[in-house]
Design a protein around this motif. Structure first.
Motif, PDB file in Angstrom:
ATOM      1  N   SER A 128     -30.998  22.035 -14.813  1.00 26.63           N
ATOM      2  CA  SER A 128     -31.126  22.349 -13.388  1.00 26.63           C
ATOM      3  C   SER A 128     -31.296  20.934 -12.591  1.00 26.63           C
ATOM      4  O   SER A 128     -31.046  19.964 -13.151  1.00 26.63           O
ATOM      5  CB  SER A 128     -32.496  23.054 -13.392  1.00 26.63           C
ATOM      6  N   ASP A 129     -31.568  21.022 -11.446  1.00 21.00           N
ATOM      7  CA  ASP A 129     -31.920  20.124 -10.337  1.00 21.00           C
ATOM      8  C   ASP A 129     -33.071  19.458 -10.853  1.00 21.00           C
ATOM      9  O   ASP A 129     -33.982  20.403 -11.634  1.00 21.00           O
ATOM     10  CB  ASP A 129     -31.985  20.639  -8.945  1.00 21.00           C
ATOM     11  N   PRO A 130     -33.689  18.294 -10.369  1.00 23.75           N
ATOM     12  CA  PRO A 130     -34.980  17.890 -10.956  1.00 23.75           C
ATOM     13  C   PRO A 130     -36.205  18.699 -10.606  1.00 23.75           C
ATOM     14  O   PRO A 130     -36.282  19.118  -9.589  1.00 23.75           O
ATOM     15  CB  PRO A 130     -35.014  16.571 -10.420  1.00 23.75           C
ATOM     16  N   LEU A 131     -36.891  19.038 -11.686  1.00 23.50           N
ATOM     17  CA  LEU A 131     -38.142  19.508 -11.298  1.00 23.50           C
ATOM     18  C   LEU A 131     -39.088  18.591 -10.443  1.00 23.50           C
ATOM     19  O   LEU A 131     -39.947  18.932  -9.593  1.00 23.50           O
ATOM     20  CB  LEU A 131     -38.751  20.194 -12.616  1.00 23.50           C
ATOM     21  N   VAL A 132     -39.433  17.416 -11.304  1.00 28.03           N
ATOM     22  CA  VAL A 132     -40.143  16.269 -10.906  1.00 28.03           C
ATOM     23  C   VAL A 132     -39.677  15.051 -11.538  1.00 28.03           C
ATOM     24  O   VAL A 132     -38.927  15.148 -12.972  1.00 28.03           O
ATOM     25  CB  VAL A 132     -41.565  16.549 -11.231  1.00 28.03           C
ATOM     26  N   ASP A 133     -39.977  13.891 -10.919  1.00 25.28           N
ATOM     27  CA  ASP A 133     -39.467  12.406 -11.737  1.00 25.28           C
ATOM     28  C   ASP A 133     -40.833  12.105 -12.595  1.00 25.28           C
ATOM     29  O   ASP A 133     -41.937  12.319 -12.294  1.00 25.28           O
ATOM     30  CB  ASP A 133     -39.129  11.644 -10.777  1.00 25.28           C
TER      31      ASP A 133
END
Length: 358
Positions: A128-133
């Protein structure tokens, strides 16, 4: 990339009681992660009514996800929130990282999370696209001289601990000749304390959370990330959700990314992810002396480790065996200090000095 596999677990030091590990640590993180319950209770989104139960797989990795964390942790709450927009009612299955990915790959779970993308995973999974860095760092033992790592090749001469199921950043993989692999982060940090490895590769926030938890009977102040900004010493990576790389998975990821983009604009997203931006320092007990004198932290020999100000916060690692049975005020209780000048130190205080919070 090769690893030297450590069979079994490192011998453990004295562990906290069942109550402390299961209940006490929950109190420590609950103060910081209480936003999870607030977000779930006060959602301002208008999700499609969840009518399709699904399972999503993950592993314990405080403070991001954890079976003992409120709501399963902020990232579990975030993923459930996003999936709810797609019409799913997700339950979280806690296992190992390798099994979580395997279950997603084989369709036994809808998805696995939160993990970093890699070439190996991209072969069979969609991310997926990033949830959090988050930031990957190399923890060292500050009681020893810092290792010389001016060049990437210097890491090849050191014993670097790898956690089973983790994928690290390419610059580190290229620099390290052989990892020393451990089943858990706790085992890796114990090995670091005992001099069996030189560095532990772990997320900064996850490592600091573990070091300040009752799970480890170690002095948190003894360990810190290795200084330096070189690409082989640290890296900012994105945590993502993974699904099987098939037609259904592609549709799922497309829908998930659209819903995630909407959720990112909400106060709920900011509340959940802001709890991961700082070090966790919860409070389970308060240390105070009725006569107004300072609180003395001692070792088992009765020697003073630290003189603490009144009101210092601590986590109880182990209650006296007769706790709740007698009213003796001279019972030494093992604690880890979580505030003030003694923060991170482990030692004994009199039971009479402990005041329960909340």
């Amino acid at each position: 990339m090769r690893s030297i596999r450590i069979i079994g677990r490192m011998p453990k030091r004295r562990r906290a009681s069942w109550w402390t590990r299961r209940g006490g640590y929950l109190l420590v993180v609950a103060a910081v992660l209480a936003t999870v319950a607030v977000v779930i209770a006060g959602m301002r989104l208008s999700p499609t009514k969840p009518d399709r139960p699904v399972t999503i797989s993950t592993a314990d990795w405080a403070p991001y996800v954890g079976e003992d964390l409120p709501g399963g942790g902020p990232l579990a709450a975030l993923v459930r929130l996003v999936l709810a927009q797609q019409g799913y009612q997700a339950s979280v299955d806690f296992t190992t990282w390798d099994l979580a990915l395997s279950r997603a790959r084989q369709g036994q779970a809808l998805a696995a999370f939160p993990l970093v993308a890699s070439r190996e995973r991209a072969a069979t999974l969609l991310a997926s696209d990033p949830l959090v860095d988050f930031e990957y760092v190399l923890f060292r033992d500050t009681s020893l001289s810092a290792p010389d790592v001016d060049e990437a090749s210097d890491l090849g001469e050191l014993r670097v601990a790898r956690i089973a199921g983790y994928d690290y950043w390419p610059a580190l993989d290229d620099a390290v000749g052989q990892y020393v692999e451990f089943d858990t982060s706790a085992d890796a940090f114990r090995a670091l304390a005992e001099g069996a490895v030189d560095l532990v590769a772990e997320g900064r926030v996850a490592g600091e959370t573990l070091l300040n938890s009752p799970e480890l009977d170690l002095d948190a102040a003894r360990f810190a990330p290795l200084d330096g900004d070189a690409s082989w010493l640290r890296s900012t990576e994105s945590l993502r959700l993974f699904v099987a790389a098939d037609a259904d998975g592609r549709r799922l990821i497309e829908d998930f990314n659209r819903a995630l983009a909407d959720v990112r604009l909400t106060p709920e997203y900011r509340a959940l992810t802001s709890s991961l931006a700082s070090e966790k320092s919860g409070q389970t007990v308060r240390l105070d002396a009725l006569d107004g004198s300072p609180v003395v932290l001692q070792n088992e020999a009765g020697e003073t480790l630290a003189v603490l100000p009144r009101g210092s916060s601590a986590v109880v690692l182990e209650w006296p065996e007769v706790f709740g049975v007698t009213a003796s005020a001279a019972l030494p209780t093992r604690v880890k200090i979580t505030s003030g000048p003694g923060r991170g130190k482990v030692g004994l205080v009199d039971l009479a000095l402990i005041e329960m919070e909340g």
